[in-house]
Design a protein around this motif. Structure first.
Motif, PDB file in Angstrom:
ATOM      1  N   ARG A   5      -7.146   5.630  -1.515  1.00 50.98           N
ATOM      2  CA  ARG A   5      -6.708   4.399  -2.181  1.00 50.98           C
ATOM      3  C   ARG A   5      -7.809   3.855  -3.079  1.00 50.98           C
ATOM      4  O   ARG A   5      -7.542   3.378  -4.201  1.00 50.98           O
ATOM      5  CB  ARG A   5      -6.295   3.355  -1.146  1.00 50.98           C
ATOM      6  CG  ARG A   5      -5.017   3.693  -0.400  1.00 50.98           C
ATOM      7  CD  ARG A   5      -4.500   2.507   0.395  1.00 50.98           C
ATOM      8  NE  ARG A   5      -3.416   2.923   1.286  1.00 50.98           N
ATOM      9  CZ  ARG A   5      -3.536   3.080   2.588  1.00 50.98           C
ATOM     10  NH1 ARG A   5      -4.684   2.812   3.187  1.00 50.98           N
ATOM     11  NH2 ARG A   5      -2.512   3.469   3.315  1.00 50.98           N
TER      12      ARG A   5
ATOM     13  N   ARG B 239       2.194  10.962  -6.195  1.00 53.09           N
ATOM     14  CA  ARG B 239       2.215  11.061  -4.732  1.00 53.09           C
ATOM     15  C   ARG B 239       1.535  12.352  -4.254  1.00 53.09           C
ATOM     16  O   ARG B 239       1.699  13.409  -4.863  1.00 53.09           O
ATOM     17  CB  ARG B 239       3.647  11.062  -4.214  1.00 53.09           C
ATOM     18  CG  ARG B 239       4.478   9.843  -4.537  1.00 53.09           C
ATOM     19  CD  ARG B 239       5.848   9.964  -3.882  1.00 53.09           C
ATOM     20  NE  ARG B 239       5.724   9.907  -2.424  1.00 53.09           N
ATOM     21  CZ  ARG B 239       6.191   8.915  -1.667  1.00 53.09           C
ATOM     22  NH1 ARG B 239       6.816   7.895  -2.228  1.00 53.09           N
ATOM     23  NH2 ARG B 239       6.046   8.952  -0.368  1.00 53.09           N
TER      24      ARG B 239
ATOM     25  N   ASP C  69       1.080   7.459   1.392  1.00 54.92           N
ATOM     26  CA  ASP C  69       0.681   8.864   1.282  1.00 54.92           C
ATOM     27  C   ASP C  69      -0.822   9.030   1.110  1.00 54.92           C
ATOM     28  O   ASP C  69      -1.307  10.148   0.924  1.00 54.92           O
ATOM     29  CB  ASP C  69       1.389   9.505   0.092  1.00 54.92           C
ATOM     30  CG  ASP C  69       0.985   8.876  -1.239  1.00 54.92           C
ATOM     31  OD1 ASP C  69       0.836   7.629  -1.273  1.00 54.92           O
ATOM     32  OD2 ASP C  69       0.828   9.602  -2.228  1.00 54.92           O
TER      33      ASP C  69
ATOM     34  N   HIS D  80       4.603   6.987  -7.040  1.00 57.25           N
ATOM     35  CA  HIS D  80       4.978   6.306  -5.798  1.00 57.25           C
ATOM     36  C   HIS D  80       5.729   5.019  -6.109  1.00 57.25           C
ATOM     37  O   HIS D  80       5.362   4.254  -7.007  1.00 57.25           O
ATOM     38  CB  HIS D  80       3.734   5.997  -4.967  1.00 57.25           C
ATOM     39  CG  HIS D  80       4.028   5.722  -3.522  1.00 57.25           C
ATOM     40  ND1 HIS D  80       4.611   4.551  -3.089  1.00 57.25           N
ATOM     41  CD2 HIS D  80       3.828   6.476  -2.404  1.00 57.25           C
ATOM     42  CE1 HIS D  80       4.751   4.578  -1.766  1.00 57.25           C
ATOM     43  NE2 HIS D  80       4.286   5.751  -1.324  1.00 57.25           N
TER      44      HIS D  80
ATOM     45  N   GLN E  72       0.815  -1.197   0.000  1.00 58.34           N
ATOM     46  CA  GLN E  72       0.000   0.000   0.000  1.00 58.34           C
ATOM     47  C   GLN E  72       0.858   1.259   0.000  1.00 58.34           C
ATOM     48  O   GLN E  72       1.977   1.278   0.527  1.00 58.34           O
ATOM     49  CB  GLN E  72      -0.935   0.013   1.215  1.00 58.34           C
ATOM     50  CG  GLN E  72      -1.994  -1.085   1.192  1.00 58.34           C
ATOM     51  CD  GLN E  72      -2.974  -0.933   2.331  1.00 58.34           C
ATOM     52  OE1 GLN E  72      -2.683  -0.325   3.351  1.00 58.34           O
ATOM     53  NE2 GLN E  72      -4.163  -1.497   2.175  1.00 58.34           N
ATOM     54  N   ARG E  73       0.304   2.327  -0.537  1.00 59.56           N
ATOM     55  CA  ARG E  73       0.971   3.619  -0.526  1.00 59.56           C
ATOM     56  C   ARG E  73       0.810   4.277   0.835  1.00 59.56           C
ATOM     57  O   ARG E  73      -0.287   4.281   1.406  1.00 59.56           O
ATOM     58  CB  ARG E  73       0.404   4.510  -1.623  1.00 59.56           C
ATOM     59  CG  ARG E  73       0.813   4.057  -3.001  1.00 59.56           C
ATOM     60  CD  ARG E  73       0.129   4.840  -4.106  1.00 59.56           C
ATOM     61  NE  ARG E  73       0.185   6.282  -3.928  1.00 59.56           N
ATOM     62  CZ  ARG E  73      -0.104   7.172  -4.892  1.00 59.56           C
ATOM     63  NH1 ARG E  73      -0.442   6.721  -6.095  1.00 59.56           N
ATOM     64  NH2 ARG E  73      -0.054   8.461  -4.665  1.00 59.56           N
TER      65      ARG E  73
ATOM     66  N   ASN F  65       5.805   2.267  -4.570  1.00 60.16           N
ATOM     67  CA  ASN F  65       5.012   1.043  -4.420  1.00 60.16           C
ATOM     68  C   ASN F  65       4.152   0.765  -5.646  1.00 60.16           C
ATOM     69  O   ASN F  65       3.837  -0.394  -5.927  1.00 60.16           O
ATOM     70  CB  ASN F  65       4.138   1.119  -3.169  1.00 60.16           C
ATOM     71  CG  ASN F  65       4.939   0.896  -1.902  1.00 60.16           C
ATOM     72  OD1 ASN F  65       6.126   0.576  -1.952  1.00 60.16           O
ATOM     73  ND2 ASN F  65       4.312   1.082  -0.748  1.00 60.16           N
ATOM     74  N   ASP F  66       3.754   1.807  -6.371  1.00 59.49           N
ATOM     75  CA  ASP F  66       3.010   1.585  -7.608  1.00 59.49           C
ATOM     76  C   ASP F  66       3.895   0.931  -8.664  1.00 59.49           C
ATOM     77  O   ASP F  66       3.438   0.081  -9.446  1.00 59.49           O
ATOM     78  CB  ASP F  66       2.452   2.903  -8.136  1.00 59.49           C
ATOM     79  CG  ASP F  66       1.266   3.415  -7.335  1.00 59.49           C
ATOM     80  OD1 ASP F  66       0.689   2.624  -6.567  1.00 59.49           O
ATOM     81  OD2 ASP F  66       0.925   4.602  -7.475  1.00 59.49           O
TER      82      ASP F  66
END
Length: 490
Positions: free
Chosen positions: A11, A383, A5, A238, A2-3, A240-241
């Protein structure tokens, strides 16, 4: 994964707006503004890649314009009466950033005659010596450094004499390192529907070596200057993406991987995003590397005044440098680098064209059907806490996963860059690709400019992209034309 931010509500919204398209009868919401609020609406002409982000503040625009001046100015060798503009070299490829990135777009290579020596400065040659288990010979570790590393380590290193990049020019009193010969061989490709295409397969040779022979195992890799638009937004995606793209299971055996590289500002191991193999983590570091390797100019991140000079080139280290004591210890001090980074981060992406056109929509559908989106991930939301306010929480459509992929034998160069091996290349963003020829009519595609058309670029795809490439070959002529029409709308 998960992000950190986003709130749970954010989300859910991000997941919804970044889901792959399912309806190809009409354009998706916000698709016209492919770089979010930074997207520019300007008259389409040769300067379309040279405008600032639409949402820059007044101060940001001022800094952008100063950076533009630094990006375009010609540097000269030291000493010079033109203070703060000297320090070029001793070895270099170009006198300015703009010389390679023509109007902030792609660089130019010469024509495709059977044998031709290019005079273009935009096609750089990376040099690498692969590791040899048990070897004791050492080679330079970093540009302009006298530190060496054992060749038995599991990384490629520069040529012991010529470093990590061939510089074909030098200041007065020194020879350049060499010149480049290219020979092309025609490769016919039969396409469904009675059509055909001809690819141009290059063969590279370095001639006129100025400092003696290269290492016998040296590998050479041509790298053409890429377009500059949208770089700050790519940095604002981001991590994580991007890692989620690597974890995702795709059809056809597509499996991109992140390139973990060294961050010169923090000393940490971080995710690479920029250059042809995603070997640079930030716009600022990519810019500093270009100043060092391409022009021989020192920066706070790479403080050597001698760029890619090696211990074997002793005359290099005897040449004067251009640092001005009143400005700092470097030829391009930190404040100037900040202006260049602001400029490079905010070259705006133009809005899409003809997004509701029936042929563009049909081409988008075949783009999806051919599984091109396995690498060319269409969209992201940047982000919320991006470094630059203009890049925060923007829905963007760059069509890249920012990962490296095995692209097969046809494009392999044998040169590693970070954790990307000699067969792997970063998925290039596609936004703006339809305006490439508007900005530079001589521009071509792929990492070395070998593809004269978008179709040729597709047909060079191999490795993980082989199945997608074969689907394009099997399309009807009308479907292929629609696919190209879609790409031209980006």
């Amino acid at each position: 994964m998960q992000r950190d931010d986003l709130t749970p509500a954010d989300r859910a919204r991000v997941a919804d707006v970044t889901a792959p398209a399912a309806d190809f009868s009409k354009a998706e919401p916000f698709e016209l503004m492919q770089a979010g609020a930074t997207t520019i609406k300007k008259l389409i002409n040769a300067d379309i890649f040279s405008h600032p982000s639409a949402n820059l503040t007044f101060e940001g625009r001022q800094n952008f314009l100063i950076g533009n001046g630094l990006f375009r100015k010609d540097w000269v060798s030291a000493p010079s009466s033109t203070q703060a503009s000297d320090g070029l070299g001793p070895l270099f490829n170009a006198r300015s950033c703009q010389a390679c990135h023509v109007k902030d777009g792609r660089g130019t290579i010469p024509g495709f005659e059977v044998s031709e020596r290019p005079d273009s400065v935009a096609l750089l040659m990376r040099l690498a010596v692969p590791p040899v288990p048990g070897a004791v010979a050492t080679v330079p570790q970093t540009p302009g450094s006298d530190k060496t590393v054992d060749r038995s380590q599991a990384v490629d290193v520069g040529d012991p004499v010529y470093g990590v990049q061939l510089q074909n020019f030098a200041v007065a009193g020194m020879p350049g390192e060499g010149s480049l010969d290219i020979q092309y061989t025609e490769v016919p490709v039969a396409l469904a529907g009675g059509e055909s295409a001809t690819l141009m397969a290059p063969r590279y040779r370095i001639a006129d070596l100025g400092y003696g022979p290269m290492h016998p195992d040296v590998q050479i890799s041509p790298r053409l200057a890429p377009p500059m638009i949208g770089l700050g937004l790519l940095e604002a995606i981001h991590e994580n993406d991007i890692l989620a793209n690597a974890a995702r299971v795709h059809a056809d055996g597509v499996s991109g991987k992140p390139n973990w590289v060294h961050d010169g500002a923090t000393g940490k191991r971080v995710l690479g995003r920029f250059n042809w193999k995603a070997a640079q983590p930030t716009v600022a570091q990519q810019s500093a590397v270009a100043f060092s390797n391409d022009m021989g100019l020192s920066t706070p991140m790479f403080p050597s005044h001698y760029g890619d000079c090696t211990p074997a080139q002793k005359q290099c280290f005897e040449m004067p440098h251009g640092a001005q004591p009143r400005l700092g210890d470097e030829e391009v001090p930190g404040r100037l680098m900040d202006f260049v980074a602001t400029y490079s981060s905010n070259l705006a992406v133009p809005e899409r064209r003809d997004i509701d056109d029936a042929r563009v929509l049909a081409g988008k559908q075949v783009f999806y059907a051919a599984n091109c989106i396995a690498c060319h991930t269409p969209k992201y939301v940047t982000r919320r806490d991006a470094e630059r306010p203009e890049h925060r929480f923007q829905l963007i459509w760059p069509y890249t996963d920012l990962l490296v992929h095995d692209m097969g034998d046809g494009l392999a160069d044998g040169v590693s860059d970070g954790e990307a091996n000699g067969r792997e290349w970063r998925t290039p963003p596609l936004w703006g690709i339809g305006l490439t020829k508007t900005v530079n009519p001589q521009a071509t595609w792929l990492h070395d400019g070998r593809a004269r058309t978008l179709l040729e670029a597709i047909l060079w795809h191999g490795g993980e992209a082989q199945a997608s490439r074969d689907r394009v070959v099997a399309m009807s002529p009308a479907e292929r034309a629609d696919l190209i029409r879609f790409l031209e709308s980006l």
